[in-house]
Design a protein around this motif. Structure first.
Motif, PDB file in Angstrom:
ATOM      1  N   ASP A   7       0.834  -1.196   0.000  1.00 41.40           N
ATOM      2  CA  ASP A   7       0.000   0.000   0.000  1.00 41.40           C
ATOM      3  C   ASP A   7       0.881   1.263   0.000  1.00 41.40           C
ATOM      4  N   PHE A   8       1.896   1.247   0.855  1.00 46.18           N
ATOM      5  CA  PHE A   8       2.820   2.383   0.920  1.00 46.18           C
ATOM      6  C   PHE A   8       3.515   2.584  -0.439  1.00 46.18           C
ATOM      7  N   ALA A   9       4.034   1.481  -0.970  1.00 46.37           N
ATOM      8  CA  ALA A   9       4.767   1.567  -2.240  1.00 46.37           C
ATOM      9  C   ALA A   9       3.876   2.057  -3.376  1.00 46.37           C
ATOM     10  N   ASP A  10       2.608   1.668  -3.334  1.00 43.02           N
ATOM     11  CA  ASP A  10       1.683   2.100  -4.389  1.00 43.02           C
ATOM     12  C   ASP A  10       1.386   3.596  -4.306  1.00 43.02           C
ATOM     13  N   ARG A  11       1.557   4.167  -3.104  1.00 45.51           N
ATOM     14  CA  ARG A  11       1.213   5.581  -2.947  1.00 45.51           C
ATOM     15  C   ARG A  11       2.411   6.523  -3.094  1.00 45.51           C
ATOM     16  N   VAL A  12       3.620   6.000  -2.960  1.00 43.44           N
ATOM     17  CA  VAL A  12       4.827   6.838  -3.044  1.00 43.44           C
ATOM     18  C   VAL A  12       5.042   7.343  -4.472  1.00 43.44           C
ATOM     19  N   ARG A  13       5.361   8.639  -4.595  1.00 42.14           N
ATOM     20  CA  ARG A  13       5.675   9.168  -5.919  1.00 42.14           C
ATOM     21  C   ARG A  13       7.150   8.902  -6.249  1.00 42.14           C
ATOM     22  N   ILE A  14       7.392   8.454  -7.464  1.00 47.64           N
ATOM     23  CA  ILE A  14       8.767   8.233  -7.937  1.00 47.64           C
ATOM     24  C   ILE A  14       8.993   9.136  -9.146  1.00 47.64           C
ATOM     25  N   GLN A  15       9.850  10.116  -8.954  1.00 52.27           N
ATOM     26  CA  GLN A  15      10.168  11.061 -10.036  1.00 52.27           C
ATOM     27  C   GLN A  15      11.322  10.508 -10.866  1.00 52.27           C
ATOM     28  N   TYR A  16      11.327  10.869 -12.134  1.00 48.85           N
ATOM     29  CA  TYR A  16      12.505  10.581 -12.963  1.00 48.85           C
ATOM     30  C   TYR A  16      13.333  11.873 -13.059  1.00 48.85           C
ATOM     31  N   GLY A  17      14.639  11.755 -12.995  1.00 46.27           N
ATOM     32  CA  GLY A  17      15.511  12.918 -13.195  1.00 46.27           C
ATOM     33  C   GLY A  17      16.698  12.541 -14.051  1.00 46.27           C
ATOM     34  N   GLY A  18      17.068  13.434 -14.965  1.00 49.11           N
ATOM     35  CA  GLY A  18      18.213  13.177 -15.834  1.00 49.11           C
ATOM     36  C   GLY A  18      17.893  13.648 -17.233  1.00 49.11           C
ATOM     37  N   SER A  19      18.279  14.932 -17.485  1.00 49.88           N
ATOM     38  CA  SER A  19      18.069  15.519 -18.812  1.00 49.88           C
ATOM     39  C   SER A  19      16.613  15.453 -19.271  1.00 49.88           C
ATOM     40  N   MET A  20      15.685  15.646 -18.324  1.00 49.44           N
ATOM     41  CA  MET A  20      14.289  15.749 -18.758  1.00 49.44           C
ATOM     42  C   MET A  20      14.076  17.146 -19.327  1.00 49.44           C
ATOM     43  N   LYS A  21      13.391  17.183 -20.449  1.00 45.39           N
ATOM     44  CA  LYS A  21      13.110  18.453 -21.110  1.00 45.39           C
ATOM     45  C   LYS A  21      11.721  18.379 -21.732  1.00 45.39           C
ATOM     46  N   PRO A  22      11.195  19.507 -22.240  1.00 45.89           N
ATOM     47  CA  PRO A  22       9.835  19.454 -22.782  1.00 45.89           C
ATOM     48  C   PRO A  22       9.661  18.376 -23.842  1.00 45.89           C
ATOM     49  N   GLU A  23      10.695  18.113 -24.634  1.00 42.23           N
ATOM     50  CA  GLU A  23      10.561  17.152 -25.742  1.00 42.23           C
ATOM     51  C   GLU A  23      10.451  15.690 -25.275  1.00 42.23           C
ATOM     52  N   ASN A  24      11.058  15.359 -24.129  1.00 43.55           N
ATOM     53  CA  ASN A  24      10.998  13.945 -23.722  1.00 43.55           C
ATOM     54  C   ASN A  24      10.117  13.718 -22.491  1.00 43.55           C
ATOM     55  N   ALA A  25       9.559  14.808 -21.947  1.00 43.85           N
ATOM     56  CA  ALA A  25       8.838  14.707 -20.667  1.00 43.85           C
ATOM     57  C   ALA A  25       7.593  13.825 -20.765  1.00 43.85           C
ATOM     58  N   LYS A  26       6.833  14.003 -21.840  1.00 44.48           N
ATOM     59  CA  LYS A  26       5.567  13.267 -21.953  1.00 44.48           C
ATOM     60  C   LYS A  26       5.807  11.751 -21.992  1.00 44.48           C
ATOM     61  N   GLY A  27       6.770  11.353 -22.821  1.00 43.86           N
ATOM     62  CA  GLY A  27       7.064   9.921 -22.950  1.00 43.86           C
ATOM     63  C   GLY A  27       7.498   9.315 -21.623  1.00 43.86           C
ATOM     64  N   LEU A  28       8.393  10.031 -20.912  1.00 46.37           N
ATOM     65  CA  LEU A  28       8.892   9.500 -19.641  1.00 46.37           C
ATOM     66  C   LEU A  28       7.781   9.461 -18.600  1.00 46.37           C
ATOM     67  N   MET A  29       7.034  10.561 -18.502  1.00 47.76           N
ATOM     68  CA  MET A  29       6.062  10.646 -17.407  1.00 47.76           C
ATOM     69  C   MET A  29       4.771   9.888 -17.700  1.00 47.76           C
ATOM     70  N   SER A  30       4.614   9.386 -18.927  1.00 44.11           N
ATOM     71  CA  SER A  30       3.417   8.568 -19.139  1.00 44.11           C
ATOM     72  C   SER A  30       3.690   7.092 -18.826  1.00 44.11           C
ATOM     73  N   GLN A  31       4.908   6.776 -18.406  1.00 46.26           N
ATOM     74  CA  GLN A  31       5.182   5.398 -17.969  1.00 46.26           C
ATOM     75  C   GLN A  31       4.440   5.130 -16.654  1.00 46.26           C
ATOM     76  N   THR A  32       3.997   3.905 -16.483  1.00 42.83           N
ATOM     77  CA  THR A  32       3.150   3.527 -15.341  1.00 42.83           C
ATOM     78  C   THR A  32       3.708   3.970 -13.989  1.00 42.83           C
ATOM     79  N   ASP A  33       5.015   3.794 -13.798  1.00 36.29           N
ATOM     80  CA  ASP A  33       5.579   4.056 -12.478  1.00 36.29           C
ATOM     81  C   ASP A  33       6.365   5.360 -12.398  1.00 36.29           C
ATOM     82  N   VAL A  34       6.225   6.215 -13.390  1.00 33.87           N
ATOM     83  CA  VAL A  34       6.914   7.518 -13.369  1.00 33.87           C
ATOM     84  C   VAL A  34       5.881   8.581 -12.999  1.00 33.87           C
ATOM     85  N   ASP A  35       6.089   9.195 -11.833  1.00 28.48           N
ATOM     86  CA  ASP A  35       5.056  10.077 -11.272  1.00 28.48           C
ATOM     87  C   ASP A  35       5.460  11.543 -11.269  1.00 28.48           C
TER      88      ASP A  35
END
Ligand code: PEP
Length: 248
Positions: free
Chosen positions: A198-226
């Protein structure tokens, strides 16, 4: 499980008092609803940035702190001091602190505990170096860094993990959507074991590393990228806000 996206800007050792205030005003003016948005300016501009953010929902963050409450610790800043300035979250274990400043894991762990016990949100950064990825050690490295947090830190609203592969930070070379999802899924699974599902399902996991407007949508639409922890692209309100919008 619907998790509220969280995108935070790590301004690192950049900006001036004037440019930090201007950037904060720009972010405050355009931050979208329905998600958490945060900015982490250098310590010395926290007060000016808080003023510039005004009554906006943008969360004020710090890039570091020390684990003691007060005393003879020359040059250090306590969690209490950060709270006094309106800070709501603080980074721990950023790769530049681990690998450039040479901060050991034991110190990262003490800082994370102090931030959590002080009532703030911890954004705990984990991630492997290129040689570690090439050697197949990504999960092992990330697991060890996750263990800097203890299961008694169990308010899922105040624990955020930032998966930041070191080889992607500030290099212009981001993880692929699949590489990010694979690491994020591993992290969530590891947290389910160490805390609970339950805890793990609620925790937000951000991605970091050269995120920019051009790649943000693809990365953040992944199931576990919050959401994302953004360095370079957070220094201009236009690009930072474009990334925020891609999260919702
Ligand atoms: C960071 O420092 O947390 C980061 C992700 O930097 P950049 O976006 O510049 O790669």
């Amino acid at each position: 499980m619907a998790r509220k996206p969280f995108v935070a800007g790590n301004w690192k050792m950049n900006t001036t008092k004037a440019s930090a205030s201007e950037l904060a005003r720009g972010v405050a003016a355009g931050a979208p609803d329905g998600m958490d948005v945060g900015v982490a300016p250098p310590f010395v501009y926290l007060d000016a940035v808080r003023e510039a953010l005004g009554s906006s929902r943008v969360l004020l963050g710090a890039q570091d702190c020390y684990f003691e409450k007060n005393g003879a610790f020359t040059g250090e800043i306590s969690v209490e001091m950060l709270k006094d300035l309106g800070v709501k979250f603080c980074l721990t274990g950023h790769s530049e602190r681990r690998h450039v400043i040479k901060e050991p894991g034991e110190l990262v762990a003490k800082k994370a505990k102090a931030i959590y016990n002080g009532g703030l949100i911890v954004i705990h950064c984990v991630g492997e170096k290129l040689a570690e990825r090439d050697a197949g050690k990504t999960f092992e490295v990330v697991q060890k860094q996750l263990e800097e947090l203890t299961p008694d830190m169990n308010d899922a609203n105040r624990i955020v993990i930032a998966y930041e592969p070191v080889w992607a930070i500030g290099t212009g070379r981001n993880a692929t959507d699949q590489q990010a999802q694979e690491a994020h899924a591993y992290i969530r699974g590891a947290m389910a074991k160490r805390w609970n599902k339950d805890f793990a399902d609620r925790v937000r996991i951000q991605y970091g590393g050269s995120m920019k407007p051009e790649n943000a949508k693809g990365l953040m639409s992944q199931t576990d990228v919050d959401g994302g922890l953004i360095g370079g692209a957070s220094l201009k309100s236009d690009s930072f806000l474009a990334i925020c919008k891609a999260a919702i």
